[in-house]
Design a protein around this motif. Sequence first.
Motif, short mmCIF file in Angstrom:
data_model
loop_
_atom_site.label_atom_id
_atom_site.label_comp_id
_atom_site.label_asym_id
_atom_site.label_seq_id
_atom_site.Cartn_x
_atom_site.Cartn_y
_atom_site.Cartn_z
N GLU A 83 0.84 -1.20 0.00
CA GLU A 83 0.00 0.00 0.00
C GLU A 83 0.87 1.25 0.00
O GLU A 83 1.73 1.43 0.88
N ARG A 122 -2.08 -1.30 -3.65
CA ARG A 122 -3.11 -0.31 -3.28
C ARG A 122 -2.46 1.07 -3.34
O ARG A 122 -1.33 1.25 -2.86
N THR A 124 -3.33 5.05 -2.17
CA THR A 124 -4.22 5.84 -1.32
C THR A 124 -3.85 7.31 -1.44
O THR A 124 -2.99 7.80 -0.70
N SER A 161 -7.99 3.54 -2.64
CA SER A 161 -8.48 3.88 -1.30
C SER A 161 -8.22 5.33 -0.99
O SER A 161 -7.50 6.02 -1.72
N TRP A 199 -17.21 8.50 -2.84
CA TRP A 199 -17.09 7.09 -3.23
C TRP A 199 -17.92 6.75 -4.46
O TRP A 199 -17.58 5.83 -5.20
N ASP A 216 -12.50 2.92 2.50
CA ASP A 216 -12.07 4.11 3.23
C ASP A 216 -11.75 3.69 4.67
O ASP A 216 -11.84 2.53 5.03
N ALA A 261 -17.90 0.45 -3.13
CA ALA A 261 -16.60 -0.11 -2.76
C ALA A 261 -16.75 -1.61 -2.49
O ALA A 261 -17.82 -2.07 -2.07
N GLY A 265 -11.02 -3.28 2.75
CA GLY A 265 -11.09 -2.04 3.52
C GLY A 265 -9.71 -1.64 4.01
O GLY A 265 -8.82 -2.47 4.15
N LYS A 266 -9.54 -0.37 4.29
CA LYS A 266 -8.22 0.17 4.68
C LYS A 266 -7.77 -0.33 6.04
O LYS A 266 -8.55 -0.43 6.97
#
Lengths: 462, 253
Positions: A83, A122, A124, A161, A199, A216, A261, A265-266
């Motif tokens: 990430e 990922r 972000t 994300s 989103w 998120d 989404a 998840g984050k």
Amino acid sequence: MVKRYTSMAYKNADDMIFGTAVHPVKAELGLEVGAGYVTAEVNYAPRPEAGVSKEKLISEYRKLTTDILARAVQIGFPAVSLETEHVEQMTNNPTWGGEIAHVQKTILEEYHEEYGIKCGLRHTPGDIREDRDLLALIGGKYDKLMESFEAVADGGADFLSIETMGGKEILDYSILRNDVPGMIYAIGCLGGIDMEMIWTDIKKIADKKGRIAAGDTDCAQANTAMFIAGGLLDKNLAHTLAILARVLAGSRTLVGYEAGAQGPGKDCGYENTIIKAITGCPIAQEGKTATCAHADVMGNLTMQVCDLWSNESVEYHGEFGGTSVQCWSQTLNMDAALMNTAIQTGNAKVLRDMMCLSDKYRDPQGYILAYDNAFKVGQAIVKDGNDLYLRAKNAVVETIKILEASKKEGKLLMSRFEQNALADAKAAVEALTNESDSFMSDSLAKYKAEEPRFKPEANYKF
Amino acid sequence: MDIDPTKILVRYNVQKEKAQSPEQMATEMFPKAEPARSVAKAIFEGEEDDVIEALEKAIENGANPIALIDDVLMPGMKIVTDLYDQGVIFLPNVMMAADAMLEGIEYCKETAGTSPKPKGTVVCHVAEGDVHDIGKTIVAALLRAAGFTVVDLGRDVPVDEVIAAVKKESPMMLTGTALMTTTMYAFKEINDRLLEAGIKIPFQCGGGAVNQDFVASYELGIYGEEAADAPKMASAILAGKGLAQLKDQFHKH
């Protein structure tokens, strides 16, 4: 309009397990998340001096990505996910983030091709929607943020994300004043309104580019509360209030999934056990492996139903055992190997319960986020799933109920401070209306008068 | 599956809790005489209206409004910050008490038409590129609660603006907070620019990703691990401590 959750993805809390989700997702290079195994998700931050130019940043990410993959094949791990949480330059200059995603993805492709290791990436982008003194959730910075998502999707990021900040101006004000109705308004209502807008658009970009709108986290609010609450002896915020912020985040983070989404998840969304219970989507989590970034009171418990296991963030630098990202990725992967062994030997629920119980009674936060209680909070949210205010309030009411009931069992000890804060919160919530419209209009008037940084028309289209 | 948690963990906060409640401890600390007692109680409870009411009554009875700031409001607030330092009350109580006290100070200043001699000025800011400001908000509130004048530059403050503010305000201390490793680099630049300008004031730095090793790497930097260190550091400066002594006191690691 988004489709609200009004029922649970799982029938029973006991059906939830790490490594498996009702709706797994698949990345480009063979990695599936929630498909029966747990994978490490490695997080990192560039050294401060790397931020001075695009070239230095790209070089930094090239080095650390190579380090992580090299260590993964040296030790023999079957999969790894990365990430990249943007530093602000990467989002404010969308091509920077895009180029870095491309450089990282190219390295992952090379390792995947040579060794067959399953990989995910990922990205972000940072929530840059602010002016110097005020949130600026809608307008030019929003457009720039969407450009950033497009660029990282083009660059090869599998999972998109963000850690959005809607409602933070009111949370920062209310959390320092023990104002629980303000927390409900900030996280549950304002946060939810902003989440729906952003989103919906992230999902459109993900679909257009063939990527996954992942999810998120309420880092800006619930983690602020958790960090201010701190350790057992800190006196900055009652831990019973910190957990109320967290369950409100459950209602708020859910909106991302309602807008399309799909997970994972984050990692720093400690509300994710609630999210998985409601949506059935896979989740990333962090805990003992995030001590490089912060200290909190849940180290093992957060592994209980995770699908990706993360270290939150570590600055890239040298350690005795290699670079920091190599050390932490190895630790994460070893944890994943243990969980995957438990799955294969039929001991997953035993390990889940051991991890959960080792932290459950450490603190009110762990007690509520233990998967059995988190499931109950999820049920309270979906009971009034169509109403952002009522479902947020339900989460708080249910949490207070669970904490009060714990006194009979006697295993979760709460200090007088924590109990008093809980009693005050209960009184405040019991005095609240059941009418969303009147709560929203009363709160609007109250916080417009009290918090000059609150710009409801500009940020929430009121 | 279930466990006996007492074999696994210790709830030290429950174990160490004082026998007396915060209210009982505060009541014992309130001054005996009026109006100090009523004002101290109203500050402890965070009740602005009660603070003003008690001050009004005192002024009607001939009290000097400026003297009330030093003799009544500040000692009342000190009870609150002392209880916070002792771990008896929580930060939100301090914030609400500070709001009430500051309103009282404003009322006294307006009534008198003058201001008391300031204890000292501190300039506070959040590093350029960083918008996370709740830590700075807490630092500023605790400094004000301790009687210091705070010039709050806000968040995402360019280095030039910090330097200009220091030149203009001549503060006893500068504070900087940052959440991110990439933004805290600005602290080093501020340090260098201050030294170039011949200004040698303590520069307290703290927040999220900031650590003692980084702050100790520049001459004016003093690491503030907790927000509550800010008023302690300002008081230490007032007591005559220099950079080396401050580092000795606050660099705990």
